[in-house]
Design a protein around this motif. Structure first.
Motif, PDB file in Angstrom:
ATOM      1  N   HIS A   1       0.811  -1.327  -0.109  1.00 31.78           N
ATOM      2  CA  HIS A   1      -0.010  -0.223  -0.113  1.00 31.78           C
ATOM      3  C   HIS A   1       0.531   1.240  -0.127  1.00 31.78           C
TER       4      HIS A   1
ATOM      5  N   CYS B   1      -7.227  -3.175  -4.785  1.00 33.05           N
ATOM      6  CA  CYS B   1      -7.212  -2.661  -3.402  1.00 33.05           C
ATOM      7  C   CYS B   1      -8.072  -1.363  -3.588  1.00 33.05           C
TER       8      CYS B   1
ATOM      9  N   CYS C   1      -6.298   1.987  -2.122  1.00 33.56           N
ATOM     10  CA  CYS C   1      -5.645   2.718  -2.726  1.00 33.56           C
ATOM     11  C   CYS C   1      -6.137   3.414  -3.988  1.00 33.56           C
TER      12      CYS C   1
ATOM     13  N   HIS D   1      -2.514  -2.933  -8.587  1.00 33.53           N
ATOM     14  CA  HIS D   1      -2.732  -2.984  -7.119  1.00 33.53           C
ATOM     15  C   HIS D   1      -4.007  -2.254  -7.075  1.00 33.53           C
TER      16      HIS D   1
HETATM   17 ZN    ZN Z   1      -3.481  -0.819  -1.487  1.00 29.21          ZN
END
Ligand code: ZN
Length: 166
Positions: free
Chosen positions: A6, A36, A39, A32
């Motif tokens: 992250h 996620c 994020c 990512h």
């Molecule tokens: Zn993340």
């Protein structure tokens, strides 16, 4: 997912908007962000913030930009030179200390001899020796203090003086 991922993603989100990132980092970041939510939200809010910044059109005088650039450049130069001067001062201080320590036994003997020749009590020539030792350091400290106070004065006067030619 680990915190490091992250953190890397957040760093890349900022970097991609500022200085740009490599295609490999971009591919990693895309993957990512897809997986996620946290994020992805950060990426969206960063984009929104930058978007609203961009839509604010601030008229900026080109000559003001150039003057500011020049001032920043000159100040950077000044700081660079100051750093050099400080180094030179430290080196000369260290050298004078080394020389002082190295020569102390000879000077001690010289003072002892002179004291003996002149028939002085040993306390007198010993004080003379201490003075010989302390004087250069005292002079150096005074010079440094004088330079510092002068620099502060200059700064103060340049801050208050209107400068029409700059
Ligand atoms: Zn993340």
């Amino acid at each position: 997912m680990s915190d490091a991922n992250h953190e890397r993603a957040q760093r890349l989100i900022s970097a991609s908007r500022v200085e740009g990132i490599s295609p490999r980092d971009q591919a990693w970041l895309d993957a990512h962000v897809e997986a996620c939510g946290r994020c992805a939200a950060l990426a969206r809010s960063t984009e929104r913030a930058l978007g609203s910044l961009r839509s604010l059109s601030v008229p900026i005088d080109a000559s003001l930009v150039n003057r500011t650039r020049l001032k920043v450049y000159l100040r950077a130069q000044e700081l660079h030179e100051e750093q050099h001067r400080t180094w030179a001062l430290w080196i000369s201080c260290a050298l004078s200390w080394i020389l002082g320590v190295a020569s102390a036994p000879f000077v001690w003997r010289a003072f002892a001899w002179l004291g003996e020749q002149a028939g002085l009590p040993s306390l007198v020539w010993q004080i003379g020796f201490v003075m010989w030792w302390a004087l250069p350091a005292g002079v150096a400290a005074a010079v440094v203090a004088w330079h510092k106070s002068r620099a502060v004065d200059e700064e103060a006067s340049s801050a208050t003086l209107p400068r029409s030619n700059s």
